[in-house]
Design a protein around this motif. Structure first.
Motif, PDB file in Angstrom:
ATOM      1  N   THR A 118       0.823  -1.203   0.000  1.00  0.00           N
ATOM      2  CA  THR A 118       0.000   0.000   0.000  1.00  0.00           C
ATOM      3  C   THR A 118       0.859   1.255   0.000  1.00  0.00           C
ATOM      4  N   ALA A 119       0.227   2.345  -0.430  1.00  0.00           N
ATOM      5  CA  ALA A 119       0.745   3.686  -0.179  1.00  0.00           C
ATOM      6  C   ALA A 119      -0.275   4.364   0.714  1.00  0.00           C
ATOM      7  N   ARG A 120       0.175   5.337   1.501  1.00  0.00           N
ATOM      8  CA  ARG A 120      -0.733   6.024   2.417  1.00  0.00           C
ATOM      9  C   ARG A 120      -0.454   7.516   2.399  1.00  0.00           C
ATOM     10  N   CYS A 121      -1.506   8.269   2.758  1.00  0.00           N
ATOM     11  CA  CYS A 121      -1.402   9.720   2.865  1.00  0.00           C
ATOM     12  C   CYS A 121      -1.734  10.123   4.287  1.00  0.00           C
ATOM     13  N   TRP A 122      -0.902  10.999   4.856  1.00  0.00           N
ATOM     14  CA  TRP A 122      -1.052  11.425   6.242  1.00  0.00           C
ATOM     15  C   TRP A 122      -1.141  12.944   6.309  1.00  0.00           C
ATOM     16  N   SER A 123      -1.829  13.432   7.311  1.00  0.00           N
ATOM     17  CA  SER A 123      -1.776  14.856   7.623  1.00  0.00           C
ATOM     18  C   SER A 123      -0.477  15.122   8.368  1.00  0.00           C
ATOM     19  N   VAL A 124       0.353  16.013   7.836  1.00  0.00           N
ATOM     20  CA  VAL A 124       1.639  16.285   8.460  1.00  0.00           C
ATOM     21  C   VAL A 124       1.469  16.783   9.884  1.00  0.00           C
ATOM     22  N   ASP A 125       0.514  17.657  10.106  1.00  0.00           N
ATOM     23  CA  ASP A 125       0.361  18.305  11.413  1.00  0.00           C
ATOM     24  C   ASP A 125      -0.469  17.508  12.413  1.00  0.00           C
ATOM     25  N   LYS A 126      -1.425  16.722  11.919  1.00  0.00           N
ATOM     26  CA  LYS A 126      -2.367  16.070  12.826  1.00  0.00           C
ATOM     27  C   LYS A 126      -1.993  14.631  13.172  1.00  0.00           C
ATOM     28  N   GLU A 127      -0.876  14.140  12.591  1.00  0.00           N
ATOM     29  CA  GLU A 127      -0.422  12.772  12.895  1.00  0.00           C
ATOM     30  C   GLU A 127      -1.538  11.759  12.610  1.00  0.00           C
ATOM     31  N   LYS A 128      -2.255  12.002  11.499  1.00  0.00           N
ATOM     32  CA  LYS A 128      -3.446  11.211  11.194  1.00  0.00           C
ATOM     33  C   LYS A 128      -3.398  10.713   9.760  1.00  0.00           C
ATOM     34  N   GLN A 129      -3.783   9.436   9.569  1.00  0.00           N
ATOM     35  CA  GLN A 129      -3.878   8.907   8.210  1.00  0.00           C
ATOM     36  C   GLN A 129      -5.124   9.446   7.531  1.00  0.00           C
ATOM     37  N   ILE A 130      -4.924  10.019   6.328  1.00  0.00           N
ATOM     38  CA  ILE A 130      -6.031  10.581   5.567  1.00  0.00           C
ATOM     39  C   ILE A 130      -6.564   9.587   4.549  1.00  0.00           C
ATOM     40  N   GLN A 131      -5.639   8.849   3.912  1.00  0.00           N
ATOM     41  CA  GLN A 131      -6.064   7.974   2.829  1.00  0.00           C
ATOM     42  C   GLN A 131      -5.135   6.772   2.711  1.00  0.00           C
ATOM     43  N   GLU A 132      -5.697   5.668   2.260  1.00  0.00           N
ATOM     44  CA  GLU A 132      -4.917   4.471   1.947  1.00  0.00           C
ATOM     45  C   GLU A 132      -5.135   4.119   0.490  1.00  0.00           C
ATOM     46  N   PHE A 133      -4.043   3.833  -0.223  1.00  0.00           N
ATOM     47  CA  PHE A 133      -4.115   3.515  -1.645  1.00  0.00           C
ATOM     48  C   PHE A 133      -3.781   2.041  -1.804  1.00  0.00           C
ATOM     49  N   ARG A 134      -4.813   1.267  -2.070  1.00  0.00           N
ATOM     50  CA  ARG A 134      -4.674  -0.183  -2.119  1.00  0.00           C
ATOM     51  C   ARG A 134      -5.042  -0.694  -3.505  1.00  0.00           C
ATOM     52  N   GLY A 135      -4.189  -1.540  -4.079  1.00  0.00           N
ATOM     53  CA  GLY A 135      -4.455  -2.062  -5.415  1.00  0.00           C
ATOM     54  C   GLY A 135      -3.244  -2.721  -6.047  1.00  0.00           C
ATOM     55  N   HIS A 136      -2.048  -2.358  -5.588  1.00  0.00           N
ATOM     56  CA  HIS A 136      -0.849  -3.026  -6.083  1.00  0.00           C
ATOM     57  C   HIS A 136      -0.803  -4.460  -5.571  1.00  0.00           C
ATOM     58  N   ARG A 137      -0.231  -5.343  -6.357  1.00  0.00           N
ATOM     59  CA  ARG A 137      -0.129  -6.751  -5.985  1.00  0.00           C
ATOM     60  C   ARG A 137       1.200  -7.086  -5.317  1.00  0.00           C
ATOM     61  N   ASN A 138       2.071  -6.059  -5.225  1.00  0.00           N
ATOM     62  CA  ASN A 138       3.348  -6.267  -4.556  1.00  0.00           C
ATOM     63  C   ASN A 138       3.812  -4.934  -3.977  1.00  0.00           C
ATOM     64  N   CYS A 139       5.010  -4.892  -3.425  1.00  0.00           N
ATOM     65  CA  CYS A 139       5.426  -3.736  -2.642  1.00  0.00           C
ATOM     66  C   CYS A 139       5.550  -2.465  -3.490  1.00  0.00           C
ATOM     67  N   VAL A 140       5.306  -1.334  -2.841  1.00  0.00           N
ATOM     68  CA  VAL A 140       5.407  -0.015  -3.463  1.00  0.00           C
ATOM     69  C   VAL A 140       6.813   0.513  -3.199  1.00  0.00           C
ATOM     70  N   LEU A 141       7.555   0.797  -4.278  1.00  0.00           N
ATOM     71  CA  LEU A 141       8.958   1.172  -4.150  1.00  0.00           C
ATOM     72  C   LEU A 141       9.221   2.663  -4.307  1.00  0.00           C
ATOM     73  N   THR A 142       8.408   3.351  -5.105  1.00  0.00           N
ATOM     74  CA  THR A 142       8.728   4.734  -5.448  1.00  0.00           C
ATOM     75  C   THR A 142       7.468   5.572  -5.595  1.00  0.00           C
ATOM     76  N   LEU A 143       7.587   6.876  -5.342  1.00  0.00           N
ATOM     77  CA  LEU A 143       6.441   7.782  -5.287  1.00  0.00           C
ATOM     78  C   LEU A 143       6.718   9.065  -6.064  1.00  0.00           C
ATOM     79  N   ALA A 144       5.644   9.680  -6.572  1.00  0.00           N
ATOM     80  CA  ALA A 144       5.700  11.027  -7.140  1.00  0.00           C
ATOM     81  C   ALA A 144       4.351  11.684  -6.888  1.00  0.00           C
ATOM     82  N   HIS A 145       4.323  13.009  -6.901  1.00  0.00           N
ATOM     83  CA  HIS A 145       3.105  13.747  -6.596  1.00  0.00           C
ATOM     84  C   HIS A 145       2.971  14.937  -7.538  1.00  0.00           C
ATOM     85  N   TYR A 146       1.728  15.240  -7.925  1.00  0.00           N
ATOM     86  CA  TYR A 146       1.471  16.457  -8.694  1.00  0.00           C
ATOM     87  C   TYR A 146       0.021  16.883  -8.504  1.00  0.00           C
ATOM     88  N   SER A 147      -0.284  18.104  -8.936  1.00  0.00           N
ATOM     89  CA  SER A 147      -1.642  18.620  -8.867  1.00  0.00           C
ATOM     90  C   SER A 147      -2.245  18.621 -10.261  1.00  0.00           C
TER      91      SER A 147
END
Length: 423
Positions: A118-147
């Motif tokens: 899985t990959a996960r998204c957290w609130s930096v300030d609130k120490e809280k998980q916002i979202q979980e990204f589930r769907g890969h069949r094996n480990c998540v190695l690398t990340l990128a972000h954009y708007s």
């Protein structure tokens, strides 16, 4: 052959290999994360250790440094946030069920990728998980972000819920796929299929709507991040593609050089169709590609083991390798300018700041190298190239310049011009 260089400082404080090295946005600090389960904060002003972050129960896999806070992730399944002034642990982000191997901080979000698939998204300030990204069949190695604001027109954003938060996360996995996710809902926006091996690295050029992925299948693939279409496949490597780099000057639209005294504007070699991509591989080489055509224009050899890390800086390509050496190449000619020897094991990460090269190795040391000589020679070379290009531009039309994908100064480098630079 390049000249050998010796380190101006060797930092031996860690008791285990250094897995990552991060430079703060303001350039004032460096952060190292180690196999000894700790992170250390270093000042770029005096190269001294000014912080020792302890608390993880296993080795640190990756770290990220902001101006006011440091972030580390670990094989203990957690991520920690640290105060860079006091060294206090400000937050512990728990939820992953296996090794957390990569983190990314963007805006108020903290993203993480794990061996738990899985990959996960957290609130930096609130120490809280916002979202979980589930769907890969094996480990998540690398990340990128954009708007999506950077790449989508209003009419392309289909769902009302996504208009509230237009952030997207990109994940690469050992399941051979790349996935693009809406951060707000956790919904998978695109699955990019084509690789036949694990995806080891990602790099994003949002202004051009392009994503680049490197894989153990020996290829680099270019994707349209809006449509998911595979645009090109770069196939010349003979080993896994471990790292990718696009110089900042190659991203976005065009770049203009102004020449005195006439203030004539001439287009540089990385403009329009001439964006450059660098790739480091287990085949012991780095290759430079023209992004828009897929043409390989340079190969950087001399490594005796895999190329583990890359950094482009002002016309110089720095590399770190499994042969325990760092190297500096003339990025245009491919000539090896210097070899930095001293490490005992693989160099995992490099940074460049204020004409100093920082190398972090699995031997547990952080080494600092003086690169003023290389930078000075490179500045003289660039100045002469610009002068040559300025004179050439006055003899030809703008349409002639735009259609010349290599540029006059490359022909110059094949002759005496390169010899001058190496003196």
């Amino acid at each position: 052959m390049g000249n050998s260089g010796s380190a101006v400082k060797v930092c031996t404080d860690h008791q285990g290999g250094i897995n990552w090295l991060s430079l703060s946005p303001d350039g004032q600090r460096l952060l190292t994360g180690s196999e000894d389960g700790t992170a250390r904060l270093w000042s770029t002003a005096d190269s001294q250790c000014h912080g020792h972050f302890q608390g993880h129960e296993s080795y640190i896999t990756f770290c990220h440094l902001e101006n006011e806070a440091a972030f580390t992730c670990s094989a203990d399944h957690t991520i920690r946030k640290w105060d860079v002034v006091t060294g206090q642990c400000l937050a512990i982000y728990r939820g992953h069920t296996s090794i957390v191997n990569r983190i990314l901080v963007a805006k108020d979000y903290l993203f993480s990728g794990s061996y738990d698939r899985t990959a996960r998204c957290w609130s930096v300030d609130k120490e809280k998980q916002i979202q979980e990204f589930r769907g890969h069949r094996n480990c998540v190695l690398t990340l990128a972000h954009y708007s999506s604001r950077d790449v989508l027109e209003e009419e392309e954003e289909e769902e009302e819920e996504e208009r509230v938060s237009r952030d997207l996360l990109v994940t690469g996995s050992t399941d051979c796929t790349v996935k693009v996710w809406w951060v707000s809902s956790g919904r998978c926006y695109q699955t990019l299929l084509g690789h036949t091996g694990a995806v080891l690295c990602l790099i994003l050029d949002a202004p051009n709507r392009e994503l680049f992925s490197g894989s153990t299948d020996y290829t680099i693939r270019t994707w349209n991040i809006v449509t998911g279409e595979q645009l090109k496949v770069f196939k010349e490597h003979q080993g896994s593609v471990i790292c990718l780099e696009i110089p900042e000057e190659s991203q976005g639209s065009v770049h203009c050089w102004s020449f005195e005294p006439s203030d004539l504007c001439v287009w540089g070699t990385n403009e329009l169709v001439n964006r450059h991509l660098y790739s480091g591989s287990a085949d012991r080489t780095v290759k430079c590609w023209l992004v828009d055509t897929g043409e390989r224009i340079q190969t950087y050899k001399a490594h005796k083991h895999s190329v583990s890390t890359l950094k482009y800086h002002a016309g110089i390509l720095f590399t770190g390798s499994g042969d325990a050496c760092a190297r500096a190449f003339n990025s245009k000619s491919g000539v090896l300018q210097k070899i930095f020897r001293g490490h005992k094991f693989i160099i995992n990460c490099i940074q460049v700041h204020n004409e100093l090269l920082y190398t972090a190795s699995h031997d547990g040391t952080l080494r600092i190298w003086d690169i003023r000589g290389i930078c000075k020679r490179n500045k003289r070379r660039l100045k002469k190239e610009r002068s040559v290009q300025g004179r050439s531009s006055q003899k030809g039309s703008l349409s002639r310049l735009f259609n010349n994908k290599v540029g006059c100064m490359v022909q110059q480098e094949n002759g005496e011009h390169e010899a001058v630079e190496l003196m």
